[in-house]
Design an enzyme around this catalytic site. Structure first.
Site, PDB file in Angstrom:
ATOM      1  N   TRP A 131       0.799  -1.222   0.000  1.00 36.60           N
ATOM      2  CA  TRP A 131       0.000   0.000   0.000  1.00 36.60           C
ATOM      3  C   TRP A 131       0.831   1.272   0.000  1.00 36.60           C
ATOM      4  CZ3 TRP A 131       2.004   2.373   4.107  1.00 36.60           C
ATOM      5  CH2 TRP A 131       2.541   1.569   5.119  1.00 36.60           C
ATOM      6  N   ASN A 132       2.128   1.202   0.283  1.00 36.40           N
ATOM      7  CA  ASN A 132       2.862   2.444   0.582  1.00 36.40           C
ATOM      8  C   ASN A 132       3.105   3.321  -0.642  1.00 36.40           C
ATOM      9  OD1 ASN A 132       4.632   0.344  -0.194  1.00 36.40           O
ATOM     10  ND2 ASN A 132       6.374   1.322   0.801  1.00 36.40           N
ATOM     11  N   HIS A 156      -3.714  -6.455  -4.716  1.00 31.08           N
ATOM     12  CA  HIS A 156      -3.187  -5.279  -4.043  1.00 31.08           C
ATOM     13  C   HIS A 156      -3.554  -5.326  -2.559  1.00 31.08           C
ATOM     14  CE1 HIS A 156      -1.138  -1.575  -4.074  1.00 31.08           C
ATOM     15  NE2 HIS A 156      -1.632  -1.038  -5.169  1.00 31.08           N
ATOM     16  N   GLY A 207       6.757  -6.664  -0.498  1.00 37.29           N
ATOM     17  CA  GLY A 207       6.130  -6.735   0.811  1.00 37.29           C
ATOM     18  C   GLY A 207       7.138  -7.048   1.903  1.00 37.29           C
ATOM     19  N   SER A 208       6.645  -7.589   2.982  1.00 41.39           N
ATOM     20  CA  SER A 208       7.485  -7.869   4.147  1.00 41.39           C
ATOM     21  C   SER A 208       8.311  -9.125   3.942  1.00 41.39           C
ATOM     22  CB  SER A 208       6.598  -8.039   5.385  1.00 41.39           C
ATOM     23  OG  SER A 208       5.811  -9.223   5.263  1.00 41.39           O
ATOM     24  N   GLU A 229      10.737  -8.325  -3.639  1.00 41.82           N
ATOM     25  CA  GLU A 229      11.329  -7.081  -3.130  1.00 41.82           C
ATOM     26  C   GLU A 229      10.766  -6.907  -1.734  1.00 41.82           C
ATOM     27  OE1 GLU A 229      11.728  -3.791  -1.633  1.00 41.82           O
ATOM     28  OE2 GLU A 229      10.337  -2.983  -3.125  1.00 41.82           O
ATOM     29  N   LEU A 230      11.605  -7.150  -0.729  1.00 39.48           N
ATOM     30  CA  LEU A 230      11.122  -7.266   0.637  1.00 39.48           C
ATOM     31  C   LEU A 230      11.587  -6.100   1.504  1.00 39.48           C
ATOM     32  CD1 LEU A 230      11.729 -11.114   0.977  1.00 39.48           C
ATOM     33  CD2 LEU A 230       9.733  -9.915   0.055  1.00 39.48           C
ATOM     34  N   CYS A 263      10.473   0.882   2.130  1.00 39.58           N
ATOM     35  CA  CYS A 263      11.470  -0.167   2.354  1.00 39.58           C
ATOM     36  C   CYS A 263      12.884   0.357   2.154  1.00 39.58           C
ATOM     37  CB  CYS A 263      11.201  -1.348   1.435  1.00 39.58           C
ATOM     38  SG  CYS A 263      11.139  -0.914  -0.314  1.00 39.58           S
TER      39      CYS A 263
END
Length: 453
Positions: A131-132, A156, A207-208, A229-230, A263
């Protein structure tokens, strides 16, 4: 039927409700994406790239309403929301101009009469996005992936559902065939079944670390490629010859942009002791000058966090670090989704604010005795997205490039993504690359062609 509700994090007012898709509808969308792929891959690369002009035009014509939607759904200052849309326009421009070159057959001289590498699309690619940066994260996946001839499905983050549906609408308005880009309104517990479907050929997740490990497990079990891509815990090294007067605005932006919810934001500021006091004074002055308030106000340059649970998690990380000896130098007030810009000193390895990703406006300041300790401290992380160094001695900084294992190394600039350059991480920050040539080649079959008479 279950419902998704979006809420404005600044006002706490409900924006809209959406009904999640049934399994039957999801299966139909998968088949539509697969059928469309069979036709879309036959469209010439030149014609696929031409459609990027249409995407850029739609984004430009609707920048006010799209920016407002971003700000309403996740609390970003409106000026930053507009900048996000503008960056998406630049992305379209880059791939429109360069797709032919990036995907051209690569001739290889061998004993054959003719041998080369061709780049064929894989098929239906699933994207799971955060969401960022609700437009940018999706577009930097979708633009190269569609242009290379694949079709795409998007899961999403639920709190930016409005953005996800608008992005689908953008591609339809731009002339992409129905089924090229579809948004899935589904639960996380439906994702595994979607990935397992033979129609889905690969997965891209931003995400995380926790989410990345789960998706990698599912993808690996099903022998499907994934790009991850974490999280990140980027270091910002301040050496004794750093030009603070010139770069302090950049340094502050590296932590506080998007309310610290990035991130690639600088999380750990590693400062050589000879410049430490000066840095802390100047940094604090700039932090105090940030203007909080209604994110939809053009004068606001510091918004709110996207959800209250995110602010609560950040507060817990800070409190645990304080219990381990960190000091609150400035800030640390929280009210619902508002988290005051915060500076922590006496931060050391073993504290959550040193070891973990802090996804919000908390700057951890670490004092070190010299340059060597600064670089050693920067490398003391399980993450590997990027490192930034501020110094006047560029040649010396360049000597340390190979000693930093991260996916990027920025000198006198904040770590940021750029359509012209590959973006991604190492270690717990994931694998694979987005953007540039590397990004458009992630979801293609690199096929060897060998011809003899």
């Amino acid at each position: 039927m279950s419902i998704i509700e979006t809420t404005n994090p600044y006002t706490n007012n409900k924006i809209k409700s959406y009904t999640k898709f049934t399994s039957e509808k999801v299966n139909l969308m998968l088949k539509t994406a697969d059928n469309t792929f069979k036709e879309w891959k036959l469209v010439s690369l030149k014609d696929r790239a031409k459609l990027l002009d249409n995407v850029a035009n739609v984004l430009h014509e609707n920048i006010e309403s799209y920016s407002k939607l971003i700000t309403d759904e996740m609390g970003k200052p409106i000026s930053e929301s507009k900048a996000e849309i503008e960056k998406c326009i630049l992305l379209c421009d880059f791939y429109r101009k360069n797709a032919d070159l990036l995907l051209a057959d690569e001739l290889i001289k061998t004993e054959a009469q003719e041998s080369f590498i061709s780049y064929d699309p894989l098929g239906v690619i699933l994207a799971i996005m955060p969401w960022n940066y609700p437009f940018w994260q999706v577009m930097r996946f979708a633009i190269p992936t569609l242009t290379s001839g694949n079709t795409t499905l998007l899961k999403h983050a639920s709190n930016v559902t409005g953005c996800s549906l608008i992005i689908e609408d953008i591609f339809e308005k731009s002339g992409y065939p129905k089924g090229c880009f579809q948004t899935l309104l589904v639960d996380h517990n439906q994702i595994e079944k979607i990935i397992e479907d033979d129609i889905v050929k690969a997965i891209s997740l931003t995400g995380s670390e926790k989410a990345g490990r789960k998706i990698a497990e599912i993808a690996g079990k099903n022998l499907k490629k994934s790009v991850l891509e974490l999280g990140g815990n980027n270091a910002c090294i301040i050496l004794e010859d750093a030009n603070l007067e010139k770069y302090m605005d950049t340094i502050v932006k590296s932590r506080m942009q998007n309310t610290g919810q990035s991130c690639i934001a600088a999380k750990r500021f590693i400062v050589v002791e000879s410049i430490y006091d000066k840095f802390l004074k100047n940094f604090t002055t700039k932090i105090k000058d940030l203007k909080s308030g209604d994110p939809s106000n053009k004068d606001t340059n510091f918004g709110v966090m996207a959800r209250q649970d995110l602010a609560n998690t950040l507060k817990e990380q800070v409190e645990k670090s304080i219990n381990k000896g960190a000091n609150v130098y400035f800030g640390n007030k929280k009210e619902r989704t508002y988290y005051q810009p915060t500076i922590l000193t006496n931060v050391k390895p073993g504290m959550p604010v040193f070891d973990e990703e802090t996804f919000g406006p908390v700057a951890s300041i670490i004092k070190v005795k010299d340059k060597q300790e600064a670089y050693d401290m920067a490398s003391n992380s399980k993450f590997g997205l990027g490192t930034m160094i501020f110094t006047n001695d560029i040649e010396d900084a360049k000597k340390h490039i190979s000693n930093i294992e991260d996916g990027s190394f920025f000198i006198n600039e904040l770590v940021k993504s750029d359509p012209r350059l590959p973006f991604g991480g190492t270690k717990a920050s994931g694998y694979g690359r987005e953007l540039s040539r590397e990004g458009i080649l992630e979801f293609v079959n690199k096929k060897t062609i060998y011809i003899n008479k």
